[in-house]
Design a protein around this motif. Structure first.
Motif, PDB file in Angstrom:
ATOM      1  N   TRP A 227       0.852  -1.207   0.000  1.00 58.60           N
ATOM      2  CA  TRP A 227       0.000   0.000   0.000  1.00 58.60           C
ATOM      3  C   TRP A 227       0.889   1.259   0.000  1.00 58.60           C
ATOM      4  O   TRP A 227       0.651   2.196  -0.765  1.00 58.60           O
ATOM      5  CB  TRP A 227      -0.919  -0.017   1.230  1.00 58.60           C
ATOM      6  CG  TRP A 227      -1.907   1.098   1.248  1.00 58.60           C
ATOM      7  CD1 TRP A 227      -3.151   1.096   0.696  1.00 58.60           C
ATOM      8  CD2 TRP A 227      -1.724   2.396   1.837  1.00 58.60           C
ATOM      9  NE1 TRP A 227      -3.756   2.308   0.893  1.00 58.60           N
ATOM     10  CE2 TRP A 227      -2.905   3.128   1.591  1.00 58.60           C
ATOM     11  CE3 TRP A 227      -0.693   3.009   2.535  1.00 58.60           C
ATOM     12  CZ2 TRP A 227      -3.070   4.438   2.028  1.00 58.60           C
ATOM     13  CZ3 TRP A 227      -0.862   4.319   2.966  1.00 58.60           C
ATOM     14  CH2 TRP A 227      -2.033   5.016   2.711  1.00 58.60           C
TER      15      TRP A 227
ATOM     16  N   ARG B 126       2.426   1.678  -3.462  1.00 56.06           N
ATOM     17  CA  ARG B 126       1.463   2.244  -4.437  1.00 56.06           C
ATOM     18  C   ARG B 126       1.239   3.728  -4.156  1.00 56.06           C
ATOM     19  O   ARG B 126       1.099   4.536  -5.069  1.00 56.06           O
ATOM     20  CB  ARG B 126       0.116   1.499  -4.376  1.00 56.06           C
ATOM     21  CG  ARG B 126       0.164   0.103  -4.948  1.00 56.06           C
ATOM     22  CD  ARG B 126      -1.237  -0.410  -5.298  1.00 56.06           C
ATOM     23  NE  ARG B 126      -2.209  -0.308  -4.208  1.00 56.06           N
ATOM     24  CZ  ARG B 126      -2.309  -1.151  -3.193  1.00 56.06           C
ATOM     25  NH1 ARG B 126      -1.501  -2.185  -3.118  1.00 56.06           N
ATOM     26  NH2 ARG B 126      -3.217  -0.979  -2.248  1.00 56.06           N
ATOM     27  N   THR B 127       1.227   4.094  -2.887  1.00 57.09           N
ATOM     28  CA  THR B 127       1.020   5.506  -2.526  1.00 57.09           C
ATOM     29  C   THR B 127       2.170   6.359  -3.064  1.00 57.09           C
ATOM     30  O   THR B 127       1.958   7.447  -3.596  1.00 57.09           O
ATOM     31  CB  THR B 127       0.880   5.641  -0.990  1.00 57.09           C
ATOM     32  OG1 THR B 127      -0.220   4.831  -0.585  1.00 57.09           O
ATOM     33  CG2 THR B 127       0.624   7.071  -0.569  1.00 57.09           C
TER      34      THR B 127
ATOM     35  N   ASP C 271      -9.398   7.314  -6.673  1.00 61.07           N
ATOM     36  CA  ASP C 271      -8.843   6.349  -7.635  1.00 61.07           C
ATOM     37  C   ASP C 271      -7.433   5.891  -7.258  1.00 61.07           C
ATOM     38  O   ASP C 271      -6.696   5.401  -8.104  1.00 61.07           O
ATOM     39  CB  ASP C 271      -8.828   6.988  -9.033  1.00 61.07           C
ATOM     40  CG  ASP C 271      -8.010   8.271  -9.050  1.00 61.07           C
ATOM     41  OD1 ASP C 271      -7.710   8.801  -7.955  1.00 61.07           O
ATOM     42  OD2 ASP C 271      -7.655   8.741 -10.145  1.00 61.07           O
TER      43      ASP C 271
ATOM     44  N   PRO D 230      -4.641   4.540  -3.702  1.00 59.55           N
ATOM     45  CA  PRO D 230      -4.599   3.681  -2.519  1.00 59.55           C
ATOM     46  C   PRO D 230      -5.399   4.222  -1.336  1.00 59.55           C
ATOM     47  O   PRO D 230      -5.957   3.440  -0.554  1.00 59.55           O
ATOM     48  CB  PRO D 230      -3.121   3.609  -2.163  1.00 59.55           C
ATOM     49  CG  PRO D 230      -2.374   4.312  -3.221  1.00 59.55           C
ATOM     50  CD  PRO D 230      -3.303   4.922  -4.189  1.00 59.55           C
TER      51      PRO D 230
ATOM     52  N   GLY E  16      -8.209   5.987  -1.603  1.00 63.10           N
ATOM     53  CA  GLY E  16      -9.590   5.662  -1.975  1.00 63.10           C
ATOM     54  C   GLY E  16      -9.878   4.181  -1.780  1.00 63.10           C
ATOM     55  O   GLY E  16     -10.961   3.804  -1.317  1.00 63.10           O
ATOM     56  N   ASP E  17      -8.903   3.318  -2.115  1.00 65.13           N
ATOM     57  CA  ASP E  17      -9.105   1.870  -1.934  1.00 65.13           C
ATOM     58  C   ASP E  17      -9.410   1.546  -0.470  1.00 65.13           C
ATOM     59  O   ASP E  17     -10.311   0.774  -0.165  1.00 65.13           O
ATOM     60  CB  ASP E  17      -7.832   1.082  -2.322  1.00 65.13           C
ATOM     61  CG  ASP E  17      -7.588   1.109  -3.815  1.00 65.13           C
ATOM     62  OD1 ASP E  17      -8.502   1.493  -4.571  1.00 65.13           O
ATOM     63  OD2 ASP E  17      -6.452   0.767  -4.223  1.00 65.13           O
ATOM     64  N   LEU E  18      -8.639   2.179   0.418  1.00 62.66           N
ATOM     65  CA  LEU E  18      -8.850   1.922   1.856  1.00 62.66           C
ATOM     66  C   LEU E  18     -10.197   2.452   2.320  1.00 62.66           C
ATOM     67  O   LEU E  18     -10.940   1.768   3.027  1.00 62.66           O
ATOM     68  CB  LEU E  18      -7.760   2.613   2.671  1.00 62.66           C
ATOM     69  CG  LEU E  18      -6.579   1.814   3.199  1.00 62.66           C
ATOM     70  CD1 LEU E  18      -5.802   2.669   4.187  1.00 62.66           C
ATOM     71  CD2 LEU E  18      -7.030   0.528   3.867  1.00 62.66           C
TER      72      LEU E  18
ATOM     73  N   GLY F  20     -12.783   2.963   0.618  1.00 60.66           N
ATOM     74  CA  GLY F  20     -13.854   2.160   0.026  1.00 60.66           C
ATOM     75  C   GLY F  20     -14.150   0.896   0.823  1.00 60.66           C
ATOM     76  O   GLY F  20     -15.193   0.275   0.637  1.00 60.66           O
ATOM     77  N   ARG F  21     -13.269   0.514   1.713  1.00 61.68           N
ATOM     78  CA  ARG F  21     -13.499  -0.684   2.539  1.00 61.68           C
ATOM     79  C   ARG F  21     -14.117  -0.320   3.884  1.00 61.68           C
ATOM     80  O   ARG F  21     -14.142  -1.137   4.810  1.00 61.68           O
ATOM     81  CB  ARG F  21     -12.176  -1.429   2.732  1.00 61.68           C
ATOM     82  CG  ARG F  21     -11.642  -1.948   1.400  1.00 61.68           C
ATOM     83  CD  ARG F  21     -10.242  -2.482   1.518  1.00 61.68           C
ATOM     84  NE  ARG F  21     -10.166  -3.654   2.375  1.00 61.68           N
ATOM     85  CZ  ARG F  21      -9.068  -4.391   2.540  1.00 61.68           C
ATOM     86  NH1 ARG F  21      -7.969  -4.066   1.896  1.00 61.68           N
ATOM     87  NH2 ARG F  21      -9.081  -5.435   3.333  1.00 61.68           N
TER      88      ARG F  21
END
Ligand code: BEZ
Ligand code: FE
Length: 287
Positions: A56, A59-60, A196, A198, A200-202, A204-205
């Protein structure tokens, strides 16, 4: 040879980082090591979780550049940015409070005169933000530069667009002799932070709302006064209670009043309905 065990690893790492030549760096790094180790112990961090965290962070870093500040965004949504603001700007309660800078400020905005239009024909409801810049004794502060920026009608900042020829929804205004200032722009809307990547991915969970309430950013760095980075928020806007970056403060919530065509605060007239927001910035002298 010193054998490393689960019990002594923290002391060993603290001891090693305490050798930083700058004492403040030594303080920061030894505290970081202690807290990181405590965290790993508290949650019994697994190797798979450790690897997921490393990926993570990677990617950040990979998605970041001079315009996309994903680590700043991570700090914002974790509440860290706002905590740092609060601790470092303990101003008099009567002074305008500070809030987060956010990732979208661009230096070197063009200078506009009293009531100059920073929206330059972009779609939206005309908005005049005006008032005075003053000190805690009520004395006007002349020549204060107000660096202003905001998102467009769709919640997009200039910094999120590719090549843009002209400054877009950002400008510098200067308070007049009597401390008055007047910004002409378009009414801001609430928007989502970038989802869009990392961060946002977190998010979104979780059940976390990824929106910010409608606001305009202001930066006032006036010689002799505490620098002020803040926003004005629209009263009644959505997401005031759930700002994803924890940036909202009641003192910064301003009424946006709808006005019919006619005289405007810059001394001109508008042929269409417009919106008025009045706010006096109160600066605290530097101690
Ligand atoms: C902003 O208001 O521009 C902002 C602040 C923190 C994170 C994302 C956006
Ligand atoms: Fe913003």
């Amino acid at each position: 040879m010193q054998l490393v065990t689960e019990d002594n690893i923290t002391d060993l790492a603290v001891e090693r980082w305490a050798t930083a030549r700058d004492p403040r760096l030594a303080e920061l790094m030894t505290a970081l090591v202690r807290h990181l180790h405590d965290f790993a112990r508290e949650v019994r961090l697994t190797e798979a979780e450790w690897m997921a965290a490393m990926q993570w962070l990677t990617r950040t870093g990979q998605i970041s550049d001079d315009k996309r500040l994903e680590f700043v965004l991570a700090s914002d949504v974790l509440g860290l940015s706002m905590l740092v603001v609060q601790m470092n700007h303990r101003l008099d309660p009567a002074a305008t409070p500070a809030t987060v800078l956010g990732p979208f400020h661009i230096a070197g905005s063009p200078e506009l005169g009293f009531g100059g239009d920073m929206s330059d024909g972009l779609p939206g409801q005309p908005l005049f933000v005006h008032g005075t810049v003053r000190d805690l004794d009520g004395k006007p502060v002349p020549d204060a530069v107000l660096d202003v920026w905001q998102a467009d009608d769709e919640g997009v900042y200039e910094a999120q667009l590719g090549e843009v020829d002209e400054a877009r929804l950002r400008a510098k205004y200067t308070s007049r002799e009597d401390g008055t200032y007047c910004v002409r722009t378009i009414a801001p809307k609430g928007y989502t932070i970038p989802m869009d990547g990392p961060v946002g991915d977190l998010i979104g969970r979780t059940e976390i709302s990824h929106f910010r309430p409608a606001h305009i950013h202001f930066l006032l760095d006036v010689p002799g006064y505490e620098p002020l980075i803040t926003h004005l928020f629209q009263e009644g806007a959505d997401y005031l209670d759930s700002d994803v970056v924890f940036g909202t403060k009641q003192e910064l919530v301003v009424r946006f009043e709808h006005r019919p065509p006619g005289e405007t605060p810059d001394g001109g007239t508008s042929s269409e309905p417009w919106v008025e927001a009045r706010y006096d910035f109160v600066l605290q002298r530097r101690s």
